[in-house]
Design an enzyme around this catalytic site. Structure first.
Site, PDB file in Angstrom:
ATOM      1  N   ARG A  66       0.826  -1.209   0.000  1.00  0.00           N
ATOM      2  CA  ARG A  66       0.000   0.000   0.000  1.00  0.00           C
ATOM      3  C   ARG A  66       0.863   1.263   0.000  1.00  0.00           C
ATOM      4  NH1 ARG A  66      -4.850   0.469   4.283  1.00  0.00           N
ATOM      5  NH2 ARG A  66      -5.513  -1.285   2.994  1.00  0.00           N
ATOM      6  N   HIS A  70       0.595   4.264  -2.747  1.00  0.00           N
ATOM      7  CA  HIS A  70       0.332   5.649  -2.353  1.00  0.00           C
ATOM      8  C   HIS A  70       1.500   6.566  -2.704  1.00  0.00           C
ATOM      9  CE1 HIS A  70      -3.368   5.360   0.408  1.00  0.00           C
ATOM     10  NE2 HIS A  70      -3.275   4.227  -0.277  1.00  0.00           N
ATOM     11  N   ASN A  98      -4.305   9.048   3.491  1.00  0.00           N
ATOM     12  CA  ASN A  98      -3.127   8.427   4.095  1.00  0.00           C
ATOM     13  C   ASN A  98      -3.221   8.290   5.613  1.00  0.00           C
ATOM     14  OD1 ASN A  98      -1.770   8.086   1.670  1.00  0.00           O
ATOM     15  ND2 ASN A  98      -0.693  10.042   1.793  1.00  0.00           N
ATOM     16  N   PRO A 167      -7.200   7.300  -5.046  1.00  0.00           N
ATOM     17  CA  PRO A 167      -8.599   6.840  -5.034  1.00  0.00           C
ATOM     18  C   PRO A 167      -9.101   6.678  -3.601  1.00  0.00           C
ATOM     19  CG  PRO A 167      -7.238   5.487  -6.491  1.00  0.00           C
ATOM     20  CD  PRO A 167      -6.301   6.335  -5.689  1.00  0.00           C
ATOM     21  N   HIS A 197      -6.003  -5.968  -3.031  1.00  0.00           N
ATOM     22  CA  HIS A 197      -6.877  -6.034  -1.859  1.00  0.00           C
ATOM     23  C   HIS A 197      -7.170  -7.464  -1.430  1.00  0.00           C
ATOM     24  CE1 HIS A 197      -8.582  -1.691  -2.495  1.00  0.00           C
ATOM     25  NE2 HIS A 197      -7.334  -1.719  -2.063  1.00  0.00           N
TER      26      HIS A 197
END
Length: 336
Positions: A66, A70, A98, A167, A197
Site C-alpha cells: 500500500r 500511495h 493516508n 482513489p 486487496h
C-alpha cells in the site's frame, strides 16, 4: 441509440488519455542491473528484511504494498510518501487518504539502515520501496516480477496531490477510472492492481457506507452472506461510536494469502469497499466486469497482469527527482 452524456464524456476521456499515454516518450533510465556494481547485495538485503517482517506479521506485506501504491500516485514513485513533516516541508502522511491508512514506515527505516551499512548513499528509498513491494507480494504467495531500478528520491512532497490523486473507498467507477488514466494506467491495470486487496485490512470508516448502503442489493444474501454482513456490522456501527479504526479483511476468504479469491468475492457481490464492488456491479462497468470475471476464473491471468501492471505503475516517474533528486540517507528526511 442515444448515450447518456456522462457515458460519452467517459468515452472521450478514455480515448484522449489513451492517445496521450501512447504518445509519451519511453523513459530509458530504469534498468535491471543499476546496482549490480554499486550495491550487488541490495536486493538480497531487502528480501531478507522483508522475509523476517512478513514471518513475524503477514500484514506487513499489505502495508508495504500500500505504501508503494500511495507513493507512485503522488509525484510518481519518488519516495515522497515517506517524508515526515518538518518546519520547511509539509509531507503527505496527514492527507485524508493516508492518515490512519498507511503504515510500515519503521520497516522501511530498518531496511534503509541495513542498506546504508552495506552501501552508503547508493540505494534510493524509492527503489527500496518498489523492490520491497515486489517481495511482499511474493512472500505471501503472489507472483514474481523483475523490478527496474535507478529512481532518485524527491526533495519535495505534495499534500495537495495526495488529497486529490489517490482513489478513495467510496468513489464511483468513472472517478476511479479517471484517476488511473491520469497516471497513465489503463482500465485493465486498474482492475488488476485492485487485486492487491486480496491481502490487507480496511478500516470501519472506509466500509461503513458500503455495509449500511447497497451491500444487500449487490450480494445474493444467502445465510452465509447474512452472517458475514452481521459480523461486519458488529464491528462497525452505522454511526461513528468510536469504532472508525476497527478493521476487517478485504478478502475474508484468505486475508494473508495473495490469490484471486478477492475477485470471486466481487462476483458474489460481497466486496467490502464500494470502490471495489463498483468494478463488477456498476452499470457502466462493462469492461471491468469482464476483467473481474476473468481474474476470478483464471489466477494465472491475474498474476501475469498484476505483475505487468506493477512494473508499469512502478515506472511512473517524477521528472524533477531525476534532474534534482538524491539518495536519502534517512527515508524520512531530505539530506542536509
Amino acid at each position: 441509440m442515444a448515450f447518456p452524456s456522462h457515458f460519452l464524456f467517459l468515452m472521450f476521456f478514455t480515448i484522449f488519455n489513451i492517445y496521450r499515454i501512447n504518445s509519451l516518450p519511453e523513459e530509458p533510465y530504469l534498468t535491471l542491473d543499476y546496482y549490480s556494481s554499486s550495491c550487488p547485495s541490495a536486493q538480497s538485503i531487502i528480501r531478507s528484511e522483508m522475509e523476517c517482517a512478513v514471518l513475524s506479521d503477514p500484514r506487513n506485506a499489505a502495508k508495504i504494498l500500500r505504501l508503494h501504491f500511495h507513493d507512485c500516485f503522488v509525484q510518481g514513485c519518488d519516495g515522497s510518501v515517506l517524508l515526515d513533516d518538518t518546519i520547511t516541508l509539509e509531507g503527505e502522511k496527514k492527507a485524508s487518504p493516508n492518515v490512519n491508512s498507511i503504515d510500515g514506515f519503521k520497516l522501511v527505516d530498518r531496511i534503509k539502515n541495513k542498506l546504508e551499512s552495506e552501501c552508503p548513499g547508493v540505494v534510493s528509498c524509492a527503489d527500496l520501496l518498489t523492490i520491497a513491494a515486489r517481495d511482499a507480494v511474493l512472500l505471501v504467495g503472489g507472483p514474481y516480477w523483475d523490478v527496474p531500478v535507478g529512481r532518485k528520491d524527491s526533495k519535495s512532497a505534495s499534500l495537495t496531490l495526495a488529497e486529490t490523486n489517490l482513489p478513495s473507498a467510496n468513489q464511483d467507477l468513472v472517478s476511479l477510472i479517471a484517476k488511473f488514466l491520469y497516471q497513465g494506467l489503463s482500465v485493465t491495470d486498474m482492475v488488476a492492481l485492485a487485486g492487491a486487496h486480496t491481502i490487507g485490512m480496511a478500516r470501519c470508516e472506509n466500509f461503513r457506507e458500503r455495509i449500511y448502503g447497497d451491500f444487500p442489493f449487490t450480494a445474493e444474501m444467502t445465510s452465509f452472506t447474512e452472517t458475514y454482513l452481521d459480523s461486519l456490522k458488529s464491528i462497525c456501527s452505522d454511526i461513528n461510536k468510536g469504532d472508525d479504526n476497527n478493521i476487517a479483511a478485504m478478502d475474508y476468504f484468505s486475508a494473508n494469502l495473495f490469490d484471486n479469491s478477492f475477485f470471486q468475492i466481487l462476483l458474489r457481490g460481497e466486496g467490502l469497499l464500494n470502490s471495489d464492488q463498483e468494478m463488477y456491479s456498476s452499470l457502466l462497468g462493462v469492461q471491468t466486469r469482464h476483467l473481474v470475471q476473468l481474474y476470478a476464473e483464471d489466477p494465472i491471468a491475474f498474476f501475469q497482469q498484476f505483475s505487468d501492471s506493477m512494473v508499469k505503475m512502478g515506472n511512473i516517474s517524477n521528472p524533477d527527482s531525476f534532474s534534482d533528486g538524491e539518495v536519502r540517507k534517512n527515508c524520512r528526511f531530505v539530506n542536509t
